[in-house]
Scaffold this motif. Sequence first.
Motif, PDB file in Angstrom:
ATOM      1  N   ASN A 175     108.924 -59.821   7.777  1.00 11.70           N
ATOM      2  CA  ASN A 175     109.393 -59.374   6.746  1.00 11.70           C
ATOM      3  C   ASN A 175     110.616 -58.974   6.582  1.00 11.70           C
ATOM      4  O   ASN A 175     111.246 -58.057   7.297  1.00 11.70           O
ATOM      5  CB  ASN A 175     108.610 -57.722   6.543  1.00 11.70           C
ATOM      6  CG  ASN A 175     108.551 -57.218   5.152  1.00 11.70           C
ATOM      7  OD1 ASN A 175     109.506 -57.564   4.620  1.00 11.70           O
ATOM      8  ND2 ASN A 175     107.711 -56.352   4.956  1.00 11.70           N
ATOM      9  N   PRO A 176     111.521 -59.685   5.768  1.00 11.45           N
ATOM     10  CA  PRO A 176     112.977 -59.670   5.712  1.00 11.45           C
ATOM     11  C   PRO A 176     113.508 -58.176   5.261  1.00 11.45           C
ATOM     12  O   PRO A 176     114.614 -57.878   5.479  1.00 11.45           O
ATOM     13  CB  PRO A 176     113.569 -60.606   4.953  1.00 11.45           C
ATOM     14  CG  PRO A 176     112.337 -61.016   4.052  1.00 11.45           C
ATOM     15  CD  PRO A 176     111.141 -60.917   4.831  1.00 11.45           C
ATOM     16  N   ALA A 177     112.719 -57.465   4.612  1.00 11.68           N
ATOM     17  CA  ALA A 177     113.071 -55.942   4.212  1.00 11.68           C
ATOM     18  C   ALA A 177     112.807 -54.939   5.250  1.00 11.68           C
ATOM     19  O   ALA A 177     113.560 -54.118   5.021  1.00 11.68           O
ATOM     20  CB  ALA A 177     111.860 -55.749   3.089  1.00 11.68           C
ATOM     21  N   ILE A 178     112.374 -55.324   6.466  1.00 11.83           N
ATOM     22  CA  ILE A 178     112.402 -54.502   7.814  1.00 11.83           C
ATOM     23  C   ILE A 178     113.605 -54.592   8.535  1.00 11.83           C
ATOM     24  O   ILE A 178     113.815 -55.480   8.903  1.00 11.83           O
ATOM     25  CB  ILE A 178     111.189 -54.794   8.353  1.00 11.83           C
ATOM     26  CG1 ILE A 178     109.727 -54.592   7.530  1.00 11.83           C
ATOM     27  CG2 ILE A 178     111.041 -53.948   9.676  1.00 11.83           C
ATOM     28  CD1 ILE A 178     109.626 -53.167   6.897  1.00 11.83           C
ATOM     29  N   HIS A 179     114.468 -53.641   8.586  1.00 16.80           N
ATOM     30  CA  HIS A 179     115.707 -53.814   9.301  1.00 16.80           C
ATOM     31  C   HIS A 179     115.798 -52.374  10.178  1.00 16.80           C
ATOM     32  O   HIS A 179     116.505 -52.963  11.400  1.00 16.80           O
ATOM     33  CB  HIS A 179     117.108 -53.371   8.220  1.00 16.80           C
ATOM     34  CG  HIS A 179     116.922 -54.620   7.244  1.00 16.80           C
ATOM     35  ND1 HIS A 179     117.146 -55.965   7.877  1.00 16.80           N
ATOM     36  CD2 HIS A 179     116.671 -54.674   6.012  1.00 16.80           C
ATOM     37  CE1 HIS A 179     117.196 -56.831   6.728  1.00 16.80           C
ATOM     38  NE2 HIS A 179     117.075 -56.083   5.585  1.00 16.80           N
ATOM     39  N   THR A 180     115.429 -51.300  10.075  1.00 18.85           N
ATOM     40  CA  THR A 180     115.614 -50.487  11.017  1.00 18.85           C
ATOM     41  C   THR A 180     114.973 -50.438  12.286  1.00 18.85           C
ATOM     42  O   THR A 180     113.720 -50.950  12.153  1.00 18.85           O
ATOM     43  CB  THR A 180     115.433 -48.661  10.376  1.00 18.85           C
ATOM     44  OG1 THR A 180     113.984 -48.666   9.929  1.00 18.85           O
ATOM     45  CG2 THR A 180     116.382 -48.898   9.218  1.00 18.85           C
ATOM     46  N   GLU A 181     115.091 -49.602  13.324  1.00 11.90           N
ATOM     47  CA  GLU A 181     114.315 -49.637  14.409  1.00 11.90           C
ATOM     48  C   GLU A 181     112.894 -48.863  14.088  1.00 11.90           C
ATOM     49  O   GLU A 181     111.865 -49.263  14.595  1.00 11.90           O
ATOM     50  CB  GLU A 181     115.055 -48.825  15.601  1.00 11.90           C
ATOM     51  CG  GLU A 181     116.053 -49.622  15.949  1.00 11.90           C
ATOM     52  CD  GLU A 181     116.732 -48.884  17.348  1.00 11.90           C
ATOM     53  OE1 GLU A 181     116.372 -47.939  17.636  1.00 11.90           O
ATOM     54  OE2 GLU A 181     117.790 -49.737  17.935  1.00 11.90           O
ATOM     55  N   GLY A 189     105.497 -53.234  16.119  1.00 15.46           N
ATOM     56  CA  GLY A 189     104.929 -52.828  17.420  1.00 15.46           C
ATOM     57  C   GLY A 189     106.074 -52.240  18.225  1.00 15.46           C
ATOM     58  O   GLY A 189     105.700 -51.841  19.307  1.00 15.46           O
ATOM     59  N   GLN A 190     107.461 -52.722  18.138  1.00 20.30           N
ATOM     60  CA  GLN A 190     108.404 -52.370  19.000  1.00 20.30           C
ATOM     61  C   GLN A 190     109.835 -52.345  18.168  1.00 20.30           C
ATOM     62  O   GLN A 190     109.933 -53.170  17.420  1.00 20.30           O
ATOM     63  CB  GLN A 190     108.403 -53.352  20.188  1.00 20.30           C
ATOM     64  CG  GLN A 190     109.055 -52.972  21.569  1.00 20.30           C
ATOM     65  CD  GLN A 190     108.878 -53.787  22.857  1.00 20.30           C
ATOM     66  OE1 GLN A 190     107.851 -54.052  23.062  1.00 20.30           O
ATOM     67  NE2 GLN A 190     110.297 -53.997  23.337  1.00 20.30           N
ATOM     68  N   ALA A 191     110.693 -51.437  18.483  1.00 17.82           N
ATOM     69  CA  ALA A 191     111.716 -51.240  17.937  1.00 17.82           C
ATOM     70  C   ALA A 191     112.702 -52.361  17.777  1.00 17.82           C
ATOM     71  O   ALA A 191     113.442 -52.314  16.922  1.00 17.82           O
ATOM     72  CB  ALA A 191     112.468 -49.828  18.235  1.00 17.82           C
ATOM     73  N   ASP A 192     112.462 -53.130  18.748  1.00 16.96           N
ATOM     74  CA  ASP A 192     113.363 -54.198  18.941  1.00 16.96           C
ATOM     75  C   ASP A 192     112.647 -55.874  18.612  1.00 16.96           C
ATOM     76  O   ASP A 192     113.287 -56.678  19.009  1.00 16.96           O
ATOM     77  CB  ASP A 192     114.351 -54.363  20.059  1.00 16.96           C
ATOM     78  CG  ASP A 192     113.509 -54.391  21.318  1.00 16.96           C
ATOM     79  OD1 ASP A 192     112.357 -54.109  21.322  1.00 16.96           O
ATOM     80  OD2 ASP A 192     113.985 -54.491  22.518  1.00 16.96           O
TER      81      ASP A 192
END
Length: 241
Positions: A175-181, A189-192
């Motif tokens: 999902n290209p809209a998802i950027h933040t940790e 499922g994981q911040a990175d």
Amino acid sequence: MYSALKKIIPRTFLKKNESIIRPIVALFYRGHIVQCNLCGFKASKFIHNQRGGKLCPKCGSVARARRLWTILEPILKDRVVLHFSPALKLSQRIRRANTKDYITTDFSKEFKADKCLDILDIAEPDAYFDIIICYHILEHIDKDIQAMTELYRILKPNGVCYIQTPFKHGDIYENPAIHTESERLIHFGQADHVRIYSVPGLVKRLESVGFTIELLNFEKETSGVHGFSTEETIVKAYKPI
Ligand SMILES: [Zn+2]
């Protein structure tokens, strides 16, 4: 025991002093019910982690590293091997095998490694490696097709790259809209992490850069002796001759 320690002692301290703490923890797990195939330690049980996995009380190895060793041990002799973000005990065992060359690398500097190679522009020659171990790497990489192309380039014809990531059913989730940790933690499922692969989705992308794929599907171990506590899929990506 180890879970209790993790609750009261900072993780960084545990990691830094692991070589001292692990043998002490292992004393509480001595027995003859289970055995770690990486360090040989015999125990009353493995340590259960929060995700349903089982850790060796002595060396701290996770099940996927122990499983991978069962595959690699018979095939390492005289091979040139590249290992991304190497788990310590598995790395130590491979280094003692009769490989022709064994190079470890970690871009994040989280793992002890020989080099700090960028998987998007790997500073190694074309067709140099017989075996590449790329476990839990690609789900961190935005330009994963470029990384796959680089893995393909440095592999010898008939060489194989062992790949594993977290998997879901259905399609790959990106999902290209998802950027933040915090968003990534919720969505992936994981911040990175930047996506969740499905097995067919990963296979399709690997095939698109030239790999031929074989899937190794493992059931949960019935005896529990080696602590292979969950089903597992390993993707073997061959470079055709
Ligand atoms: Zn062990």
